[in-house]
Motif scaffolding. Structure first.
Motif, PDB file in Angstrom:
ATOM      1  N   PHE A  76      -5.274  -0.487   0.929  1.00 50.47           N
ATOM      2  CA  PHE A  76      -4.066   0.304   0.727  1.00 50.47           C
ATOM      3  C   PHE A  76      -4.374   1.768   0.985  1.00 50.47           C
ATOM      4  O   PHE A  76      -5.417   2.272   0.573  1.00 50.47           O
ATOM      5  N   CYS A  77      -3.461   2.436   1.674  1.00 49.29           N
ATOM      6  CA  CYS A  77      -3.659   3.852   1.995  1.00 49.29           C
ATOM      7  C   CYS A  77      -2.536   4.655   1.351  1.00 49.29           C
ATOM      8  O   CYS A  77      -1.351   4.367   1.549  1.00 49.29           O
ATOM      9  N   LEU A  78      -2.925   5.672   0.593  1.00 45.93           N
ATOM     10  CA  LEU A  78      -1.977   6.580  -0.047  1.00 45.93           C
ATOM     11  C   LEU A  78      -1.888   7.823   0.819  1.00 45.93           C
ATOM     12  O   LEU A  78      -2.884   8.523   1.010  1.00 45.93           O
ATOM     13  N   GLY A  83       6.456  15.425   2.369  1.00 50.40           N
ATOM     14  CA  GLY A  83       6.396  15.974   1.025  1.00 50.40           C
ATOM     15  C   GLY A  83       6.340  14.959  -0.101  1.00 50.40           C
ATOM     16  O   GLY A  83       6.306  15.334  -1.265  1.00 50.40           O
ATOM     17  N   TYR A  84       6.345  13.662   0.209  1.00 45.54           N
ATOM     18  CA  TYR A  84       6.281  12.618  -0.811  1.00 45.54           C
ATOM     19  C   TYR A  84       5.145  11.659  -0.503  1.00 45.54           C
ATOM     20  O   TYR A  84       4.706  11.528   0.642  1.00 45.54           O
ATOM     21  N   SER A  91      -2.901  -2.138   7.702  1.00 52.04           N
ATOM     22  CA  SER A  91      -2.576  -1.917   9.109  1.00 52.04           C
ATOM     23  C   SER A  91      -1.793  -0.618   9.321  1.00 52.04           C
ATOM     24  O   SER A  91      -1.510  -0.258  10.465  1.00 52.04           O
ATOM     25  N   LEU A  92      -1.429   0.069   8.260  1.00 50.18           N
ATOM     26  CA  LEU A  92      -0.625   1.291   8.289  1.00 50.18           C
ATOM     27  C   LEU A  92       0.726   1.076   8.972  1.00 50.18           C
ATOM     28  O   LEU A  92       1.329   2.021   9.463  1.00 50.18           O
ATOM     29  N   ALA A  93       1.186  -0.163   9.001  1.00 46.89           N
ATOM     30  CA  ALA A  93       2.468  -0.461   9.630  1.00 46.89           C
ATOM     31  C   ALA A  93       3.555  -0.747   8.603  1.00 46.89           C
ATOM     32  O   ALA A  93       4.727  -0.469   8.840  1.00 46.89           O
ATOM     33  N   THR A  94       3.169  -1.287   7.453  1.00 46.18           N
ATOM     34  CA  THR A  94       4.137  -1.693   6.447  1.00 46.18           C
ATOM     35  C   THR A  94       4.050  -0.773   5.235  1.00 46.18           C
ATOM     36  O   THR A  94       2.970  -0.540   4.707  1.00 46.18           O
ATOM     37  N   VAL A  95       5.197  -0.271   4.803  1.00 45.78           N
ATOM     38  CA  VAL A  95       5.252   0.551   3.594  1.00 45.78           C
ATOM     39  C   VAL A  95       5.292  -0.387   2.394  1.00 45.78           C
ATOM     40  O   VAL A  95       6.190  -1.210   2.268  1.00 45.78           O
ATOM     41  N   ASN A  96       4.294  -0.280   1.507  1.00 46.20           N
ATOM     42  CA  ASN A  96       4.264  -1.112   0.300  1.00 46.20           C
ATOM     43  C   ASN A  96       4.992  -0.450  -0.863  1.00 46.20           C
ATOM     44  O   ASN A  96       5.563  -1.143  -1.692  1.00 46.20           O
ATOM     45  N   LEU A  97       4.931   0.889  -0.926  1.00 46.05           N
ATOM     46  CA  LEU A  97       5.546   1.579  -2.059  1.00 46.05           C
ATOM     47  C   LEU A  97       5.901   2.997  -1.661  1.00 46.05           C
ATOM     48  O   LEU A  97       5.086   3.718  -1.089  1.00 46.05           O
ATOM     49  N   PHE A  98       7.115   3.394  -1.943  1.00 44.32           N
ATOM     50  CA  PHE A  98       7.546   4.775  -1.775  1.00 44.32           C
ATOM     51  C   PHE A  98       7.612   5.366  -3.168  1.00 44.32           C
ATOM     52  O   PHE A  98       8.430   4.947  -3.983  1.00 44.32           O
ATOM     53  N   THR A  99       6.736   6.327  -3.477  1.00 43.06           N
ATOM     54  CA  THR A  99       6.527   6.743  -4.865  1.00 43.06           C
ATOM     55  C   THR A  99       7.526   7.767  -5.396  1.00 43.06           C
ATOM     56  O   THR A  99       7.634   7.930  -6.600  1.00 43.06           O
ATOM     57  N   TYR A 129      -4.955   6.471 -10.102  1.00 44.56           N
ATOM     58  CA  TYR A 129      -5.125   7.787  -9.463  1.00 44.56           C
ATOM     59  C   TYR A 129      -3.886   8.653  -9.664  1.00 44.56           C
ATOM     60  O   TYR A 129      -3.977   9.808 -10.050  1.00 44.56           O
ATOM     61  N   LEU A 130      -2.728   8.064  -9.428  1.00 43.49           N
ATOM     62  CA  LEU A 130      -1.477   8.825  -9.578  1.00 43.49           C
ATOM     63  C   LEU A 130      -1.254   9.227 -11.025  1.00 43.49           C
ATOM     64  O   LEU A 130      -0.788  10.342 -11.294  1.00 43.49           O
ATOM     65  N   GLU A 131      -1.581   8.352 -11.943  1.00 40.08           N
ATOM     66  CA  GLU A 131      -1.396   8.659 -13.367  1.00 40.08           C
ATOM     67  C   GLU A 131      -2.320   9.795 -13.798  1.00 40.08           C
ATOM     68  O   GLU A 131      -1.944  10.624 -14.623  1.00 40.08           O
TER      69      GLU A 131
END
Length: 135
Positions: A76-78, A83-84, A91-99, A129-131
């Motif tokens: 997974f790549c964050l 700006g978000y 594969s950097l093709a599919t968005v798993n989560l928009f935070t 990490y986000l927390e």
């Protein structure tokens, strides 16, 4: 008036009977016996250790193959885009989560890292990490 009193008494007796029967049904003597058997079985020595005086014989190895852990791949790549923060799959093709987390909430050093993209093996590590930066 006698009807109401008799109905009320009938309701009280019926309720008390139900409560007593539920209490009797919840008492479970076989469960107590099973716990006692389980405790006595756990105290007994293993079957292999009874006949021999060696302590090592009690531990039997069934699988003697060397097991090597698989290397953990980053899946997974964050990344910060527009700006978000967005989480992509490997594969950097599919968005798993928009935070919906703005990039401005992070320190400047982390903002640079997020612009390039940070790889994580699991989503749980991303949330950790986000927390750590939002609380």
């Amino acid at each position: 008036m006698k009807k109401y009193v008799s109905c009320f008494l009938f309701f009280l007796v019926l309720t008390a009977g139900c409560l007593v029967s539920l209490f009797v049904l919840t008492i479970d003597p076989p469960r107590q016996q099973a716990a006692e058997v389980q405790m006595t079985e756990s105290v007994e020595q293993p079957a292999l250790a009874e006949g021999s005086g060696e302590e090592e014989m009690a531990h039997l190895v069934l699988n003697q193959e060397a097991v090597e852990p698989e290397p953990v791949k980053d899946s997974f790549c964050l990344v910060a885009e527009e700006g978000y923060l967005i989480v992509y799959d490997d594969s950097l093709a599919t968005v798993n989560l928009f935070t919906h987390m703005p990039l401005s909430d992070f320190p400047p050093v982390e903002q640079e890292r997020l612009m390039e993209g940070i790889w994580f093996p699991t989503m749980a590590e991303i949330f950790s990490y986000l927390e750590s930066y939002t609380s």
